[in-house]
Design a protein around this motif. Sequence first.
Motif, PDB file in Angstrom:
ATOM      1  N   ASP A  66      40.718 -18.284 -23.967  1.00 53.54           N
ATOM      2  CA  ASP A  66      39.600 -18.713 -23.121  1.00 53.54           C
ATOM      3  C   ASP A  66      38.373 -19.089 -23.953  1.00 53.54           C
ATOM      4  O   ASP A  66      37.659 -20.041 -23.627  1.00 53.54           O
ATOM      5  CB  ASP A  66      39.228 -17.628 -22.105  1.00 53.54           C
ATOM      6  CG  ASP A  66      40.311 -17.420 -21.064  1.00 53.54           C
ATOM      7  OD1 ASP A  66      41.123 -18.351 -20.868  1.00 53.54           O
ATOM      8  OD2 ASP A  66      40.348 -16.326 -20.464  1.00 53.54           O
ATOM      9  N   VAL A  67      38.123 -18.348 -25.012  1.00 54.66           N
ATOM     10  CA  VAL A  67      36.996 -18.650 -25.902  1.00 54.66           C
ATOM     11  C   VAL A  67      37.232 -19.983 -26.600  1.00 54.66           C
ATOM     12  O   VAL A  67      36.335 -20.826 -26.698  1.00 54.66           O
ATOM     13  CB  VAL A  67      36.784 -17.519 -26.944  1.00 54.66           C
ATOM     14  CG1 VAL A  67      35.732 -17.905 -27.967  1.00 54.66           C
ATOM     15  CG2 VAL A  67      36.417 -16.219 -26.245  1.00 54.66           C
ATOM     16  N   LEU A  68      38.451 -20.180 -27.074  1.00 54.53           N
ATOM     17  CA  LEU A  68      38.797 -21.431 -27.744  1.00 54.53           C
ATOM     18  C   LEU A  68      38.601 -22.629 -26.814  1.00 54.53           C
ATOM     19  O   LEU A  68      38.004 -23.636 -27.200  1.00 54.53           O
ATOM     20  CB  LEU A  68      40.241 -21.380 -28.244  1.00 54.53           C
ATOM     21  CG  LEU A  68      40.748 -22.617 -28.973  1.00 54.53           C
ATOM     22  CD1 LEU A  68      39.958 -22.861 -30.253  1.00 54.53           C
ATOM     23  CD2 LEU A  68      42.218 -22.469 -29.293  1.00 54.53           C
ATOM     24  N   LEU A  69      39.076 -22.512 -25.588  1.00 52.85           N
ATOM     25  CA  LEU A  69      38.919 -23.613 -24.626  1.00 52.85           C
ATOM     26  C   LEU A  69      37.455 -23.913 -24.338  1.00 52.85           C
ATOM     27  O   LEU A  69      37.067 -25.074 -24.211  1.00 52.85           O
ATOM     28  CB  LEU A  69      39.645 -23.300 -23.319  1.00 52.85           C
ATOM     29  CG  LEU A  69      41.154 -23.427 -23.338  1.00 52.85           C
ATOM     30  CD1 LEU A  69      41.731 -23.115 -21.962  1.00 52.85           C
ATOM     31  CD2 LEU A  69      41.597 -24.804 -23.784  1.00 52.85           C
ATOM     32  N   SER A  70      36.645 -22.873 -24.246  1.00 56.25           N
ATOM     33  CA  SER A  70      35.231 -23.078 -23.907  1.00 56.25           C
ATOM     34  C   SER A  70      34.438 -23.672 -25.073  1.00 56.25           C
ATOM     35  O   SER A  70      33.362 -24.221 -24.862  1.00 56.25           O
ATOM     36  CB  SER A  70      34.592 -21.765 -23.455  1.00 56.25           C
ATOM     37  OG  SER A  70      34.468 -20.875 -24.548  1.00 56.25           O
ATOM     38  N   ARG A  71      34.976 -23.585 -26.280  1.00 57.88           N
ATOM     39  CA  ARG A  71      34.266 -24.098 -27.467  1.00 57.88           C
ATOM     40  C   ARG A  71      35.176 -24.985 -28.316  1.00 57.88           C
ATOM     41  O   ARG A  71      35.057 -25.005 -29.536  1.00 57.88           O
ATOM     42  CB  ARG A  71      33.763 -22.930 -28.300  1.00 57.88           C
ATOM     43  CG  ARG A  71      32.791 -22.064 -27.554  1.00 57.88           C
ATOM     44  CD  ARG A  71      32.293 -20.951 -28.402  1.00 57.88           C
ATOM     45  NE  ARG A  71      31.365 -20.159 -27.616  1.00 57.88           N
ATOM     46  CZ  ARG A  71      31.052 -18.935 -27.894  1.00 57.88           C
ATOM     47  NH1 ARG A  71      31.573 -18.343 -28.931  1.00 57.88           N
ATOM     48  NH2 ARG A  71      30.197 -18.281 -27.146  1.00 57.88           N
ATOM     49  N   ARG A  98      50.103 -23.875 -29.906  1.00 53.38           N
ATOM     50  CA  ARG A  98      51.029 -23.492 -28.830  1.00 53.38           C
ATOM     51  C   ARG A  98      51.979 -22.386 -29.281  1.00 53.38           C
ATOM     52  O   ARG A  98      52.374 -21.546 -28.480  1.00 53.38           O
ATOM     53  CB  ARG A  98      51.855 -24.693 -28.399  1.00 53.38           C
ATOM     54  CG  ARG A  98      51.114 -25.635 -27.546  1.00 53.38           C
ATOM     55  CD  ARG A  98      52.021 -26.736 -27.082  1.00 53.38           C
ATOM     56  NE  ARG A  98      51.214 -27.941 -27.005  1.00 53.38           N
ATOM     57  CZ  ARG A  98      51.665 -29.098 -26.673  1.00 53.38           C
ATOM     58  NH1 ARG A  98      52.933 -29.255 -26.387  1.00 53.38           N
ATOM     59  NH2 ARG A  98      50.864 -30.141 -26.606  1.00 53.38           N
ATOM     60  N   ASP A  99      52.352 -22.408 -30.561  1.00 59.12           N
ATOM     61  CA  ASP A  99      53.271 -21.381 -31.074  1.00 59.12           C
ATOM     62  C   ASP A  99      52.712 -19.974 -30.898  1.00 59.12           C
ATOM     63  O   ASP A  99      53.469 -19.007 -30.803  1.00 59.12           O
ATOM     64  CB  ASP A  99      53.572 -21.614 -32.551  1.00 59.12           C
ATOM     65  CG  ASP A  99      54.358 -22.885 -32.794  1.00 59.12           C
ATOM     66  OD1 ASP A  99      54.987 -23.397 -31.844  1.00 59.12           O
ATOM     67  OD2 ASP A  99      54.335 -23.367 -33.933  1.00 59.12           O
ATOM     68  N   PHE A 100      51.392 -19.845 -30.883  1.00 57.95           N
ATOM     69  CA  PHE A 100      50.752 -18.527 -30.782  1.00 57.95           C
ATOM     70  C   PHE A 100      49.963 -18.370 -29.483  1.00 57.95           C
ATOM     71  O   PHE A 100      49.166 -17.439 -29.356  1.00 57.95           O
ATOM     72  CB  PHE A 100      49.838 -18.294 -31.987  1.00 57.95           C
ATOM     73  CG  PHE A 100      50.594 -18.212 -33.282  1.00 57.95           C
ATOM     74  CD1 PHE A 100      51.252 -17.048 -33.647  1.00 57.95           C
ATOM     75  CD2 PHE A 100      50.692 -19.317 -34.119  1.00 57.95           C
ATOM     76  CE1 PHE A 100      51.972 -16.973 -34.825  1.00 57.95           C
ATOM     77  CE2 PHE A 100      51.407 -19.255 -35.302  1.00 57.95           C
ATOM     78  CZ  PHE A 100      52.055 -18.087 -35.653  1.00 57.95           C
ATOM     79  N   LYS A 101      50.202 -19.253 -28.523  1.00 61.19           N
ATOM     80  CA  LYS A 101      49.460 -19.200 -27.262  1.00 61.19           C
ATOM     81  C   LYS A 101      49.669 -17.871 -26.541  1.00 61.19           C
ATOM     82  O   LYS A 101      48.722 -17.301 -25.990  1.00 61.19           O
ATOM     83  CB  LYS A 101      49.863 -20.374 -26.367  1.00 61.19           C
ATOM     84  CG  LYS A 101      49.006 -20.513 -25.134  1.00 61.19           C
ATOM     85  CD  LYS A 101      49.364 -21.774 -24.363  1.00 61.19           C
ATOM     86  CE  LYS A 101      48.516 -21.903 -23.118  1.00 61.19           C
ATOM     87  NZ  LYS A 101      48.881 -23.113 -22.362  1.00 61.19           N
ATOM     88  N   SER A 102      50.886 -17.348 -26.557  1.00 60.17           N
ATOM     89  CA  SER A 102      51.119 -16.060 -25.885  1.00 60.17           C
ATOM     90  C   SER A 102      50.317 -14.950 -26.559  1.00 60.17           C
ATOM     91  O   SER A 102      49.884 -14.003 -25.898  1.00 60.17           O
ATOM     92  CB  SER A 102      52.606 -15.718 -25.861  1.00 60.17           C
ATOM     93  OG  SER A 102      53.108 -15.571 -27.168  1.00 60.17           O
ATOM     94  N   PHE A 103      50.083 -15.073 -27.855  1.00 59.65           N
ATOM     95  CA  PHE A 103      49.260 -14.093 -28.571  1.00 59.65           C
ATOM     96  C   PHE A 103      47.790 -14.246 -28.167  1.00 59.65           C
ATOM     97  O   PHE A 103      47.136 -13.270 -27.814  1.00 59.65           O
ATOM     98  CB  PHE A 103      49.401 -14.262 -30.091  1.00 59.65           C
ATOM     99  CG  PHE A 103      48.526 -13.320 -30.871  1.00 59.65           C
ATOM    100  CD1 PHE A 103      48.969 -12.060 -31.211  1.00 59.65           C
ATOM    101  CD2 PHE A 103      47.245 -13.688 -31.241  1.00 59.65           C
ATOM    102  CE1 PHE A 103      48.155 -11.169 -31.905  1.00 59.65           C
ATOM    103  CE2 PHE A 103      46.417 -12.817 -31.942  1.00 59.65           C
ATOM    104  CZ  PHE A 103      46.880 -11.557 -32.272  1.00 59.65           C
ATOM    105  N   THR A 104      47.265 -15.480 -28.233  1.00 58.33           N
ATOM    106  CA  THR A 104      45.834 -15.684 -27.966  1.00 58.33           C
ATOM    107  C   THR A 104      45.475 -15.482 -26.498  1.00 58.33           C
ATOM    108  O   THR A 104      44.316 -15.234 -26.184  1.00 58.33           O
ATOM    109  CB  THR A 104      45.373 -17.080 -28.442  1.00 58.33           C
ATOM    110  OG1 THR A 104      46.107 -18.086 -27.747  1.00 58.33           O
ATOM    111  CG2 THR A 104      45.540 -17.238 -29.938  1.00 58.33           C
ATOM    112  N   GLN A 105      46.470 -15.569 -25.598  1.00 56.30           N
ATOM    113  CA  GLN A 105      46.206 -15.328 -24.180  1.00 56.30           C
ATOM    114  C   GLN A 105      46.288 -13.849 -23.806  1.00 56.30           C
ATOM    115  O   GLN A 105      45.875 -13.474 -22.716  1.00 56.30           O
ATOM    116  CB  GLN A 105      47.185 -16.119 -23.316  1.00 56.30           C
ATOM    117  CG  GLN A 105      46.880 -17.594 -23.278  1.00 56.30           C
ATOM    118  CD  GLN A 105      47.805 -18.342 -22.345  1.00 56.30           C
ATOM    119  OE1 GLN A 105      49.003 -18.105 -22.317  1.00 56.30           O
ATOM    120  NE2 GLN A 105      47.242 -19.256 -21.572  1.00 56.30           N
TER     121      GLN A 105
END
Length: 135
Positions: A66-71, A98-105
Amino acid sequence: MHLHYLLIAHKNPEQVKRLTERLLFAHSSIYIHIDKNALESLKELVTLFKNNGAEVLYYFHPVPYDVLLSREKQFLDFQRTIRDVIGKENVILEFNTRDFKSFTQDDSNYIDHAHLSKKGQLFIADTLLTYIRHW
């Protein structure tokens, strides 16, 4: 024996530079996490590594989704700047794909907007070690 060092640097760039100079020798690898406030020091370290034939694995620290998307624009600008400093010939692991999206989410990987929880630290450390073993 090949030694690997992982340094986390947020301040005291001269101290990081001195430590790095002392650790640079045959059969050693140094991995450094540097934040955007240490850009000038990063430039000096990249030159130091290159002049000493050091192998360096750079990586972009995982940012909560969410932080990444906002910035996103600021983050992409930051990445471009770092890539320009490091150079195309060096490897940069990217934990914000995308490979780490489950981690960052997964909020349980963070204790706040940027710092990793113990769970998150273990995952990143394991991922880096796996990459290093196959490098």
